[in-house]
Motif scaffolding. Structure first.
Motif, short mmCIF file in Angstrom:
data_model
loop_
_atom_site.label_atom_id
_atom_site.label_comp_id
_atom_site.label_asym_id
_atom_site.label_seq_id
_atom_site.Cartn_x
_atom_site.Cartn_y
_atom_site.Cartn_z
N GLY A 483 33.75 34.37 42.89
CA GLY A 483 32.83 34.86 43.91
C GLY A 483 33.56 35.39 45.12
O GLY A 483 33.18 36.43 45.69
N GLN A 484 34.63 34.72 45.55
CA GLN A 484 35.40 35.18 46.70
C GLN A 484 36.09 36.51 46.39
O GLN A 484 36.14 37.41 47.24
N ALA A 485 36.63 36.62 45.17
CA ALA A 485 37.29 37.87 44.79
C ALA A 485 36.31 39.03 44.79
O ALA A 485 36.63 40.14 45.25
N ARG A 486 35.09 38.79 44.28
CA ARG A 486 34.09 39.85 44.26
C ARG A 486 33.65 40.22 45.68
O ARG A 486 33.42 41.39 45.99
N ARG A 487 33.53 39.24 46.55
CA ARG A 487 33.15 39.52 47.93
C ARG A 487 34.26 40.31 48.65
O ARG A 487 33.97 41.20 49.46
N LEU A 488 35.51 39.97 48.37
CA LEU A 488 36.61 40.70 49.01
C LEU A 488 36.61 42.16 48.54
O LEU A 488 36.84 43.08 49.33
N ALA A 489 36.35 42.37 47.25
CA ALA A 489 36.27 43.74 46.73
C ALA A 489 35.09 44.49 47.35
O ALA A 489 35.19 45.68 47.65
N LEU A 490 33.97 43.79 47.54
CA LEU A 490 32.81 44.40 48.19
C LEU A 490 33.13 44.76 49.64
O LEU A 490 32.77 45.84 50.13
N ALA A 491 33.81 43.87 50.35
CA ALA A 491 34.21 44.15 51.73
C ALA A 491 35.09 45.40 51.78
O ALA A 491 34.96 46.24 52.69
N ARG A 492 35.98 45.55 50.82
CA ARG A 492 36.84 46.74 50.76
C ARG A 492 36.00 48.00 50.58
O ARG A 492 36.27 49.05 51.19
N ALA A 493 34.98 47.94 49.70
CA ALA A 493 34.10 49.10 49.48
C ALA A 493 33.28 49.40 50.73
O ALA A 493 33.12 50.57 51.11
N LEU A 494 32.77 48.37 51.41
CA LEU A 494 31.98 48.58 52.62
C LEU A 494 32.83 49.18 53.74
O LEU A 494 32.35 49.96 54.56
N LEU A 495 34.09 48.80 53.77
CA LEU A 495 35.00 49.29 54.81
C LEU A 495 35.22 50.80 54.69
O LEU A 495 35.57 51.46 55.66
N ARG A 496 35.00 51.33 53.52
CA ARG A 496 35.22 52.76 53.30
C ARG A 496 34.24 53.60 54.11
O ARG A 496 34.52 54.75 54.45
N ASP A 497 33.08 53.05 54.42
CA ASP A 497 32.10 53.71 55.30
C ASP A 497 31.69 55.07 54.75
O ASP A 497 31.55 56.05 55.49
N ALA A 498 31.47 55.16 53.43
CA ALA A 498 30.99 56.38 52.79
C ALA A 498 29.47 56.34 52.73
O ALA A 498 28.86 55.26 52.72
N PRO A 499 28.78 57.51 52.67
CA PRO A 499 27.32 57.51 52.66
C PRO A 499 26.69 56.96 51.39
O PRO A 499 25.52 56.61 51.38
N ILE A 500 27.44 56.89 50.28
CA ILE A 500 26.91 56.39 49.01
C ILE A 500 27.77 55.22 48.55
O ILE A 500 29.01 55.33 48.48
N LEU A 501 27.12 54.11 48.23
CA LEU A 501 27.82 52.95 47.67
C LEU A 501 27.45 52.86 46.20
O LEU A 501 26.27 52.76 45.85
N LEU A 502 28.45 52.91 45.31
CA LEU A 502 28.25 52.85 43.87
C LEU A 502 28.82 51.53 43.36
O LEU A 502 30.02 51.28 43.48
N LEU A 503 27.95 50.69 42.80
CA LEU A 503 28.36 49.39 42.29
C LEU A 503 28.16 49.36 40.78
O LEU A 503 27.08 49.70 40.28
N ASP A 504 29.20 48.95 40.06
CA ASP A 504 29.13 48.85 38.61
C ASP A 504 29.23 47.37 38.23
O ASP A 504 30.30 46.77 38.33
N GLU A 505 28.12 46.78 37.83
CA GLU A 505 28.04 45.37 37.43
C GLU A 505 28.66 44.47 38.50
O GLU A 505 29.62 43.73 38.24
#
Length: 556
Positions: A483-505
């Motif tokens: 769970g922590q690893a997935r949250r860290l990866a999500l934080a990395r994606a959110l940090l990108r600050d792009a208009p579209i967030l694409l999540l795969d599983e």
């Protein structure tokens, strides 16, 4: 718009041509000084021995040869030192640039063109093959060119002293420098390719065994895999043994030719002295010159072998990077919309190359700015393929993917990818610090921004307990829970600050409570960004605005 020139393997070496030429010159100087030193010393000692004590005291030229010997000795020491210094420096520079070149050329092929190549095979190309290529000029081409230059100088010098000796040296140079190596490496190209293949297989087996060690232990299949690695090692060992025997045969043939050549030169020098064509000192100099050349020529076989191995390795590297990318960069890219815009799939159809079944058929989908959509479906229904088309790893066979009404095939790939923050299935956590992992999303983010995004995914307390942003997370996030690893990866994606967030599983492998908590935190951190989530899990209320399901390639 001009098509950018492709960076080739040759360009990597061309960038270092000044250092390579200097290395070649220093190597040639070292060989020349050593050869001249032995020839001059042999002639001088012979003349001194024949002159005797009386001759040394009555007009014998002692100082000029002695000065020449000292000068050649010093020249050989200095040139040898700088040859090693410059040669190692340029080899390390080329090794660095070769790896950068390989990554730069190979990364645009991922994952479309590299998906069919096993990771261990790529690792073998990156390590073994580049290791063969990086010293190609210093270990093979440089010595061969220097030896050719020394041979020409030696033959010309011998021709000035005694022309028959020059003819003999020319014959020896052709025989030992070309004939013996040709016989040694004849037909060895296929053997080198086979050896490189088995070397890659051993690396692949070893790498995959280490990567899947936990699964092998759980299935009690470790011993079986060890046997597979052992078989691969034995197969490579047999190829290495065959290669060594080929080199041994070449060295033996070289030794026979060298022995016959030395005896022939000794006879020729004595014959010339008896005929009065040359004096004893010059006759001895010719013999010692031959000895020096034979010692240098002993490295020809190894240089030819390095050339053969390097050429095979270069072809293997170019086979990877010279593949056509899955998509083509537009020659005249269209500018992106200034504001966040609507993303749409218009009658999109797609099938993987070489497959008859269409994964997607007439897909119609529209994602408005700030909207959240989930797409579900069974495994193999085409969910991940949909995300690959959105990322433009492939282009659809029919239909269009549009952003703000613009076909994304008309956008520069770099510009389009900046519009998407992607969290892939099993997103990796890299060996490094927390900050290192986060700044992959935004290299310029300050510490305050990193702490904020960690708070958004409820990892701030964990990071503080671990030791702060510079805390080490371990290989593949070994110090973290799933769970922590997935949250860290999500934080990395959110940090990108792009208009579209694409999540795969994004919740794959997580328990229900952890998955739901992650999704709620993600929605709270999204702000006004759009979300397209690929998932087969049931979602709690309020996570998305609309849900679709892929069945037989169609959205419903």
């Amino acid at each position: 718009m001009n098509t950018p020139r492709i960076d080739t393997l040759k360009d990597v070496f061309t960038r270092h041509r000044a250092r390579l030429l200097l290395t070649l010159l220093l190597l040639w100087t070292t060989m020349l000084a050593g050869t001249a030193l032995l020839g001059l010393s042999g002639g001088f000692l012979t003349a001194a021995a024949l002159a005797g004590a009386a001759g040394l005291g009555s007009g014998f030229n002692f100082f000029s040869p002695s000065a020449g010997i000292r000068g050649l000795t010093m020249a050989r020491i200095v040139s040898r030192y700088f040859e090693k210094l410059v040669g190692h420096d340029v080899t390390l520079r080329i090794a660095r640039d070769l790896r950068v070149w390989f990554f730069r050329r190979a990364l645009p092929l991922a994952p479309a063109r590299l998906a069919g190549i096993r990771t261990g095979e790529l690792l073998a190309r990156l390590m073994s093959d580049i290791g063969e290529v990086d010293g190609l000029l210093v270990r093979a081409i440089g010595p061969l060119l220097a030896l050719a230059g020394i041979s020409v100088v030696a033959v010309v010098s011998a021709g000035i002293i005694y022309p028959p000796a020059a003819a003999l040296l020319a014959v020896l140079a052709l025989l030992i420098g070309i004939g013996v190596p040709w016989l040694t490496v004849r037909g060895a190209g296929e053997q080198e390719r086979d050896r490189a293949l088995h070397r890659a297989q051993l690396r692949t087996q070893s790498f995959e065994g280490l990567e899947g060690a936990a699964d092998l232990a759980a299935l009690q299949a470790g011993e079986h895999w060890n046997q597979r690695v052992l078989v691969a090692a034995k197969q490579l060992k047999s190829r290495d043994r065959r290669r060594r025997w080929r080199l041994i045969r070449g060295n033996a043939l070289h030794g026979l030719c060298a022995a016959a050549g030395l005896v022939a030169m000794l006879w020729l020098a004595l014959h010339g002295f008896q005929q009065g064509a040359i004096d004893a000192a010059l006759a001895a100099a010719l013999v010692f010159l031959t000895v020096a050349l034979l010692e240098l020529w002993a490295g020809i076989g190894l240089a030819w072998q390095s050339w053969l191995s390097g050429r095979v390795a270069a072809v293997r590297l170019e086979t990877i990077v010279d593949q056509a990318p899955g998509v083509a960069e537009p020659t005249d890219p269209v500018a992106l919309p200034a504001q966040a815009a609507t993303l749409s799939f218009d009658n999109v159809a797609f099938r993987w190359p070489g497959q008859a079944r269409a994964l997607l058929q007439d897909v119609q989908l529209e994602l408005q700015p700030g909207e959240r959509i989930a797409i579900g479906g069974d495994s193999g229904s085409g969910k991940t393929t949909l995300s690959a088309l959105l990322l433009r790893l492939w282009d659809p066979d029919a239909g269009r993917v549009r952003y703000g009404g613009i076909d994304i095939a008309h956008l520069a790939q770099d510009h389009w990818h900046r519009q998407i923050a992607w969290l892939p299935q099993n997103a990796p956590v890299f060996a490094g610090s927390i900050a290192d992992n986060l700044r992959l999303g935004d290299p310029d983010a300050g510490d305050a921004r990193l702490w904020q995004v960690l708070a958004d995914v409820r990892l701030q307390g964990w990071a503080e307990q671990l030791g702060g942003l510079q805390a080490w997370v371990g290989e593949n996030g070994a110090t973290m829970s799933a769970g922590q690893a997935r949250r860290l990866a999500l934080a990395r994606a959110l940090l990108r600050d792009a208009p579209i967030l694409l999540l795969d599983e994004p919740t794959e492998g997580l328990d229900v409570d952890t998955a739901h908590a992650l999704l709620h935190d993600m929605v709270a951190a999204l702000g006004g960004r759009s979300l397209l989530m690929i998932t087969h899990d049931a979602l709690p209320e309020g996570i998305v605005h609309r849900s679709y399901r892929l069945r037989e390639g169609r959205l419903g």
